[in-house]
Design a protein around this motif. Structure first.
Motif, PDB file in Angstrom:
ATOM      1  N   GLU A  86      11.276  -5.052  -1.575  1.00 17.06           N
ATOM      2  CA  GLU A  86      12.207  -5.177  -0.450  1.00 17.06           C
ATOM      3  C   GLU A  86      12.269  -3.888   0.369  1.00 17.06           C
ATOM      4  N   LYS A  87      11.804  -2.801  -0.227  1.00 13.66           N
ATOM      5  CA  LYS A  87      11.808  -1.517   0.473  1.00 13.66           C
ATOM      6  C   LYS A  87      10.588  -1.419   1.372  1.00 13.66           C
ATOM      7  N   ARG A  88      10.820  -0.961   2.605  1.00 11.34           N
ATOM      8  CA  ARG A  88       9.725  -0.778   3.535  1.00 11.34           C
ATOM      9  C   ARG A  88       9.801   0.623   4.127  1.00 11.34           C
ATOM     10  N   SER A  89       8.637   1.246   4.302  1.00  7.69           N
ATOM     11  CA  SER A  89       8.671   2.578   4.887  1.00  7.69           C
ATOM     12  C   SER A  89       9.037   2.472   6.369  1.00  7.69           C
ATOM     13  N   LYS A  90       9.639   3.517   6.868  1.00 11.31           N
ATOM     14  CA  LYS A  90      10.074   3.547   8.279  1.00 11.31           C
ATOM     15  C   LYS A  90       8.890   3.346   9.216  1.00 11.31           C
TER      16      LYS A  90
END
Length: 515
Positions: A86-90
């Motif tokens: 669910e985490k995405r890099s900016k």
């Protein structure tokens, strides 16, 4: 060329961003443009389907940005986002929005999705994981990786094959992309050259993305890649008024009944490497063989007919190469033990001398400082014990090198020379060199260089390079299967000459290929 760790590359990114006063997304754009330019130069708008598989981190962001450039230039592109977190890099999100602005909607792949069809004539761009990966991917992602590997399509990986760790060994070999080509940012990675992991990369190329040159220059690395530029600085030219005594005296100690050929190879290689004088110390059975086959070499013999029983000689050589073909009989072990206890001269140690050391480890403390050991994988295992992966192997070799103040040449497809905490990865050589006597030739080359006054580390690095380059020159006329150890010696002159050859201009090279 320095081989930076993942941590050092991340730091180079941060320093470059700070010094140039740019955003991290601008650095990503720079990387994506380099990727696109490389592909576009070779494809020139070819109507091939390109499948881009992107993760949700910065490596995936590179892939998404690359997709935008490909779309802008009319390429047939399908973009898949492997939605493993669910985490995405900016920067991934910034480039995802830019892609959507062009009405290109990636397929977000989840654990229950069907795998896409990929043709054997298609191209896959792999941007799922980058150098930050430190755990085995989830099982459903592994299935995607296996699907890509089985597709028969050409696979181009961004920076590193997905699933491959940068600074540790793999946990699951089924979870790694098998890349036909890797475009590595700024520097290749150590894992490209290790036996366990190098099999996942057919070819690689470095793309310069403009990381801070000062940081890259001053930062020390644990490993360096050795090519022509690196060894040229080591080369010692001949003096006009030099004579055979100027270039040292190599003593090759070895041989037993049926194994005198190994001494012939080592002695001849030492001569061709430039040693001013070479003497062979062998059992009596080797006297006629050496005197007949190598008239340039002097010969001393043991009192025994068939094996070495008492290693004594009335000369003081510059360096001694010991071990080739000596066997491991009790009398030879005793003779070698007595020799090592009294010897103070520089040593190059190979073959059965290494096996004797591994069975009698107390002898290791008797080695003269900066002795050069040249084990093949099984000989190395006997010396240092088993290892779980190549990184543990390297760590054990470093400890061994420090403990016994020696240099270890780990022979293999990319031979690695270890001296204390530092490793040097060789780039020359080919599969044809996996042939009987190849190691004997290497022992002779290193011994011959050491005799001429090369420091121990330089002799090991330069010797390994020349050995491999000679093999590369030889294989052009022999092919892999027919290459022999004698070819390596015969082409050593070409390896020296090649050091000073300028690369041909592209138009000449192209013309030669056409002819």
């Amino acid at each position: 060329m320095k081989l930076y760790s993942a941590k050092q590359i991340y730091k180079a990114d941060q320093i470059s961003i700070k010094k140039e006063e740019i955003g991290s997304n601008e650095l990503m754009e720079r990387a994506a443009l380099q990727l696109f330019n490389w592909m576009h130069l070779r494809m020139q708008g070819a109507p091939v389907k390109i499948h881009l598989f992107c993760g949700i981190g910065n490596n995936g962001g590179d892939g998404i940005a690359l997709a935008r450039h490909l779309v802008d230039h009319g390429y047939n592109v399908e973009v898949y986002v492997v939605n493993y977190s669910e985490k995405r890099s900016k920067d991934f999100l910034i480039n995802l929005d830019r892609l959507k602005d062009r009405k290109v909607w990636p397929h977000f792949m989840n654990s229950d999705d069907e795998l896409p069809q990929i043709g054997g004539e298609d191209i896959i761009v792999d941007g799922i994981f980058g150098i930050g990966l430190n755990r085995t991917p989830d099982e459903w992602v592994v299935k995607i990786i296996q699907h890509l590997n089985n597709s028969k399509a050409f696979i181009l990986s961004i920076d590193i094959p997905s699933g491959l760790f940068t600074d540790q060994g793999p946990d699951n070999f089924q979870a790694i992309i098998k890349s036909n080509y890797v475009l590595s940012f700024q520097t290749p990675k150590l894992v490209f050259f290790l036996p366990e992991t190098g099999t996942f990369i057919e070819q690689w190329e470095v793309l310069d993305i403009g990381l801070d040159p000062e940081y890259l220059r001053v930062t020390e690395t644990d490993y360096e890649l050795i090519g022509k530029n690196e060894v040229l600085t080591m080369y010692k030219p001949r003096e006009k008024y030099g004579h055979k005594g100027t270039y040292g005296h190599s003593l090759i100690i070895g041989g037993s009944y049926g194994k005198i050929g190994s001494v012939c190879l080592s002695s001849r290689a030492a001569l061709h490497a430039g040693s001013g004088l070479v003497t062979s110390f062998v059992p009596k059975i080797g006297y006629s063989i050496l005197q007949t086959s190598l008239p340039e070499v002097m010969v001393l013999t043991d009192t025994d007919e068939n094996e070495l029983t008492d290693i004594k000689f009335n000369l003081e050589p510059s360096v001694i190469g010991v071990g080739v073909g000596i066997g491991t009989s009790e009398v030879t072990i005793k003779a070698l033990s007595s020799f090592l206890k009294s010897n103070k001269l520089p040593l190059v140690i190979d073959a059965d001398a290494l096996n004797i050391l591994s069975k009698n480890k107390a002898l290791l403390k008797d080695l003269s400082e900066d002795s050069i050991l040249t084990p093949h994988p099984k000989e190395l295992e006997r010396l240092i014990g088993n290892w779980k992966d190549d990184f543990e192997k390297l760590a054990k070799v470093k400890e061994f090198s420090k403990k016994y103040k020696c240099i270890v040449v780990i022979k293999g497809a990319h031979t690695i020379i270890v001296h204390g905490e530092k490793g040097y990865v060789n780039t020359t050589g080919n599969p044809g060199m996996a042939t009987a006597g190849s190691g004997d030739v290497l022992t002779g080359i290193i011994t011959g260089l050491r005799a001429q006054g090369y420091p121990a580390l330089d002799a090991a690095i330069f010797g390994v390079y020349l050995h491999g380059r000679s093999g590369d020159i030889a294989v052009e006329s022999t092919g892999f299967q027919s290459l022999t150890a004698s070819h390596l010696i015969a082409n050593l002159a070409g390896a020296f000459i090649d050091l000073f050859k300028m690369p041909e201009p592209p138009e000449v090279e192209k013309e030669n290929q056409q002819n």
